[in-house]
Design a protein around this motif. Structure first.
Motif, PDB file in Angstrom:
ATOM      1  N   ARG A  54       0.821  -1.208   0.000  1.00  0.00           N
ATOM      2  CA  ARG A  54       0.000   0.000   0.000  1.00  0.00           C
ATOM      3  C   ARG A  54       0.858   1.263   0.000  1.00  0.00           C
ATOM      4  O   ARG A  54       0.456   2.282  -0.542  1.00  0.00           O
ATOM      5  CB  ARG A  54      -0.933   0.009   1.214  1.00  0.00           C
ATOM      6  N   ALA A  55       2.048   1.184   0.617  1.00  0.00           N
ATOM      7  CA  ALA A  55       2.944   2.341   0.708  1.00  0.00           C
ATOM      8  C   ALA A  55       3.936   2.398  -0.454  1.00  0.00           C
ATOM      9  O   ALA A  55       4.772   3.299  -0.508  1.00  0.00           O
ATOM     10  CB  ALA A  55       3.695   2.309   2.033  1.00  0.00           C
ATOM     11  N   GLY A  56       3.884   1.410  -1.359  1.00  0.00           N
ATOM     12  CA  GLY A  56       4.804   1.394  -2.493  1.00  0.00           C
ATOM     13  C   GLY A  56       6.188   0.880  -2.155  1.00  0.00           C
ATOM     14  O   GLY A  56       7.157   1.163  -2.860  1.00  0.00           O
ATOM     15  N   VAL A  57       6.309   0.107  -1.072  1.00  0.00           N
ATOM     16  CA  VAL A  57       7.592  -0.458  -0.649  1.00  0.00           C
ATOM     17  C   VAL A  57       7.677  -1.901  -1.157  1.00  0.00           C
ATOM     18  O   VAL A  57       6.740  -2.677  -0.986  1.00  0.00           O
ATOM     19  CB  VAL A  57       7.730  -0.432   0.892  1.00  0.00           C
ATOM     20  N   THR A  58       8.794  -2.248  -1.777  1.00  0.00           N
ATOM     21  CA  THR A  58       8.998  -3.591  -2.307  1.00  0.00           C
ATOM     22  C   THR A  58       9.761  -4.442  -1.296  1.00  0.00           C
ATOM     23  O   THR A  58      10.711  -3.969  -0.678  1.00  0.00           O
ATOM     24  CB  THR A  58       9.805  -3.526  -3.626  1.00  0.00           C
ATOM     25  N   GLN A  59       9.348  -5.688  -1.156  1.00  0.00           N
ATOM     26  CA  GLN A  59      10.050  -6.626  -0.287  1.00  0.00           C
ATOM     27  C   GLN A  59      11.304  -7.119  -0.991  1.00  0.00           C
ATOM     28  O   GLN A  59      11.254  -7.494  -2.165  1.00  0.00           O
ATOM     29  CB  GLN A  59       9.169  -7.838   0.028  1.00  0.00           C
ATOM     30  N   ALA A  60      12.421  -7.146  -0.277  1.00  0.00           N
ATOM     31  CA  ALA A  60      13.665  -7.705  -0.805  1.00  0.00           C
ATOM     32  C   ALA A  60      14.211  -8.668   0.240  1.00  0.00           C
ATOM     33  O   ALA A  60      14.310  -8.323   1.418  1.00  0.00           O
ATOM     34  CB  ALA A  60      14.674  -6.602  -1.098  1.00  0.00           C
ATOM     35  N   ARG A  61      14.535  -9.868  -0.202  1.00  0.00           N
ATOM     36  CA  ARG A  61      15.001 -10.905   0.716  1.00  0.00           C
ATOM     37  C   ARG A  61      16.348 -11.427   0.256  1.00  0.00           C
ATOM     38  O   ARG A  61      16.507 -11.815  -0.899  1.00  0.00           O
ATOM     39  CB  ARG A  61      13.979 -12.035   0.743  1.00  0.00           C
ATOM     40  N   VAL A  62      17.307 -11.433   1.169  1.00  0.00           N
ATOM     41  CA  VAL A  62      18.647 -11.922   0.882  1.00  0.00           C
ATOM     42  C   VAL A  62      18.872 -13.202   1.675  1.00  0.00           C
ATOM     43  O   VAL A  62      18.629 -13.242   2.884  1.00  0.00           O
ATOM     44  CB  VAL A  62      19.725 -10.882   1.281  1.00  0.00           C
ATOM     45  N   SER A  63      19.324 -14.236   0.986  1.00  0.00           N
ATOM     46  CA  SER A  63      19.755 -15.460   1.649  1.00  0.00           C
ATOM     47  C   SER A  63      21.238 -15.590   1.381  1.00  0.00           C
ATOM     48  O   SER A  63      21.681 -15.455   0.236  1.00  0.00           O
ATOM     49  CB  SER A  63      19.030 -16.690   1.101  1.00  0.00           C
ATOM     50  N   ALA A  64      22.008 -15.822   2.428  1.00  0.00           N
ATOM     51  CA  ALA A  64      23.460 -15.929   2.306  1.00  0.00           C
ATOM     52  C   ALA A  64      23.932 -17.183   3.018  1.00  0.00           C
ATOM     53  O   ALA A  64      23.290 -17.659   3.957  1.00  0.00           O
ATOM     54  CB  ALA A  64      24.129 -14.698   2.906  1.00  0.00           C
ATOM     55  N   ALA A  65      25.069 -17.690   2.566  1.00  0.00           N
ATOM     56  CA  ALA A  65      25.625 -18.890   3.180  1.00  0.00           C
ATOM     57  C   ALA A  65      26.197 -18.583   4.566  1.00  0.00           C
ATOM     58  O   ALA A  65      26.212 -19.440   5.444  1.00  0.00           O
ATOM     59  CB  ALA A  65      26.717 -19.478   2.291  1.00  0.00           C
ATOM     60  N   THR A  66      26.658 -17.342   4.757  1.00  0.00           N
ATOM     61  CA  THR A  66      27.218 -16.912   6.038  1.00  0.00           C
ATOM     62  C   THR A  66      26.701 -15.517   6.364  1.00  0.00           C
ATOM     63  O   THR A  66      26.103 -14.861   5.519  1.00  0.00           O
ATOM     64  CB  THR A  66      28.764 -16.867   5.989  1.00  0.00           C
ATOM     65  N   GLU A  67      26.948 -15.088   7.579  1.00  0.00           N
ATOM     66  CA  GLU A  67      26.522 -13.743   8.004  1.00  0.00           C
ATOM     67  C   GLU A  67      27.213 -12.694   7.141  1.00  0.00           C
ATOM     68  O   GLU A  67      28.396 -12.801   6.843  1.00  0.00           O
ATOM     69  CB  GLU A  67      26.891 -13.529   9.483  1.00  0.00           C
ATOM     70  N   THR A  74      21.619 -15.167  -2.613  1.00  0.00           N
ATOM     71  CA  THR A  74      20.487 -14.995  -3.524  1.00  0.00           C
ATOM     72  C   THR A  74      19.768 -13.738  -3.069  1.00  0.00           C
ATOM     73  O   THR A  74      19.683 -13.452  -1.874  1.00  0.00           O
ATOM     74  CB  THR A  74      19.507 -16.186  -3.506  1.00  0.00           C
ATOM     75  N   LEU A  75      19.280 -12.974  -4.038  1.00  0.00           N
ATOM     76  CA  LEU A  75      18.554 -11.744  -3.760  1.00  0.00           C
ATOM     77  C   LEU A  75      17.222 -11.819  -4.482  1.00  0.00           C
ATOM     78  O   LEU A  75      17.182 -11.980  -5.704  1.00  0.00           O
ATOM     79  CB  LEU A  75      19.356 -10.530  -4.250  1.00  0.00           C
ATOM     80  N   ARG A  76      16.138 -11.747  -3.719  1.00  0.00           N
ATOM     81  CA  ARG A  76      14.800 -11.733  -4.304  1.00  0.00           C
ATOM     82  C   ARG A  76      14.221 -10.349  -4.053  1.00  0.00           C
ATOM     83  O   ARG A  76      14.082  -9.929  -2.914  1.00  0.00           O
ATOM     84  CB  ARG A  76      13.905 -12.794  -3.683  1.00  0.00           C
ATOM     85  N   VAL A  77      13.894  -9.661  -5.139  1.00  0.00           N
ATOM     86  CA  VAL A  77      13.276  -8.343  -5.060  1.00  0.00           C
ATOM     87  C   VAL A  77      11.911  -8.478  -5.715  1.00  0.00           C
ATOM     88  O   VAL A  77      11.824  -8.656  -6.932  1.00  0.00           O
ATOM     89  CB  VAL A  77      14.123  -7.264  -5.777  1.00  0.00           C
ATOM     90  N   GLY A  78      10.876  -8.413  -4.890  1.00  0.00           N
ATOM     91  CA  GLY A  78       9.541  -8.677  -5.414  1.00  0.00           C
ATOM     92  C   GLY A  78       9.503 -10.106  -5.941  1.00  0.00           C
ATOM     93  O   GLY A  78       9.806 -11.046  -5.227  1.00  0.00           O
ATOM     94  N   ASP A  79       9.188 -10.263  -7.224  1.00  0.00           N
ATOM     95  CA  ASP A  79       9.140 -11.592  -7.836  1.00  0.00           C
ATOM     96  C   ASP A  79      10.409 -11.933  -8.608  1.00  0.00           C
ATOM     97  O   ASP A  79      10.468 -12.987  -9.240  1.00  0.00           O
ATOM     98  CB  ASP A  79       7.932 -11.690  -8.774  1.00  0.00           C
ATOM     99  N   ARG A  80      11.391 -11.068  -8.600  1.00  0.00           N
ATOM    100  CA  ARG A  80      12.623 -11.285  -9.358  1.00  0.00           C
ATOM    101  C   ARG A  80      13.690 -11.908  -8.465  1.00  0.00           C
ATOM    102  O   ARG A  80      13.928 -11.448  -7.354  1.00  0.00           O
ATOM    103  CB  ARG A  80      13.122  -9.955  -9.908  1.00  0.00           C
TER     104      ARG A  80
END
Length: 186
Positions: free
Chosen positions: A104-117, A153-159
């Motif tokens: 609703r605020a126009g903010v996109t979810q971005a999710r990062v998965s990494a093997a280490t911190e 891996t970087l997921r931004v929205g559906d990408r």
């Protein structure tokens, strides 16, 4: 966490629609995240979904464990979920509500998965890349996935951008199998 289920999205939209404004919706999500944390705790669902306990007792136990009473809307939702033995859905509903507010605020979810911190510089670089891909504001979340072996891996929205060793090995395997099949067919 996986993407919320359709049912969780419907509950999230319904509870957010009860809020008078954006600040009320934000407060609603913050309140919903309290029981979500409790439900995520190991073994909590065994107690909270105990069929021998009355629905009201399970909601009261959840309130005590979450540090205090819930508002009317949250308590109604939790009572309904407890009656249906669906308290396990609370974390997905909270996540879906957070995503709905961001949408609703126009903010996109971005999710990062990494093997280490990841360090601060790596996080800043990934956030800049995610912002560029999204073309606007992003909400970043990070998790550790040791199965990636290395990289992220970087997921931004559906990408999805897969820069992990696991992903590279999978793509290499696909090319080898394709070449073998192409050679056998010719």
């Amino acid at each position: 966490m996986d993407r919320p289920l359709g049912t969780a999205r419907r509950y999230a939209e319904a509870i957010l629609d009860l809020a008078a404004d954006a600040a009320g919706a934000e407060a609603q999500v913050a309140e919903l995240e309290r029981p979500a944390e409790v439900v995520r705790a190991p073994g909590a669902r065994l107690i909270l979904d105990d069929p021998r306990a009355a629905t009201a007792d399970r909601v009261a136990a959840l309130e005590r464990a979450a540090g205090g009473a819930f508002g009317t809307h949250t308590r109604s939702l939790l009572t309904m979920l407890a009656a249906r033995r669906r308290l396990a859905d609370v974390p997905a509903i909270a996540e879906a509500a957070r995503e709905e507010i961001d949408e609703r605020a126009g903010v996109t979810q971005a999710r990062v998965s990494a093997a280490t911190e990841l360090g601060a510089a790596e996080r800043a670089g990934l956030e800049a890349q995610a912002t560029k891909i999204a073309g606007g504001q992003v909400r970043m979340s990070y998790d550790i996935d040791t199965s990636l072996v290395g990289g992220v891996t970087l997921r931004v929205g559906d990408r999805l951008i897969d820069g992990s060793v696991k992903g590279r090995l999978a793509r290499m395997r696909e090319r080898i199998v394709y070449r073998q099949l192409s050679g056998a067919a010719g």
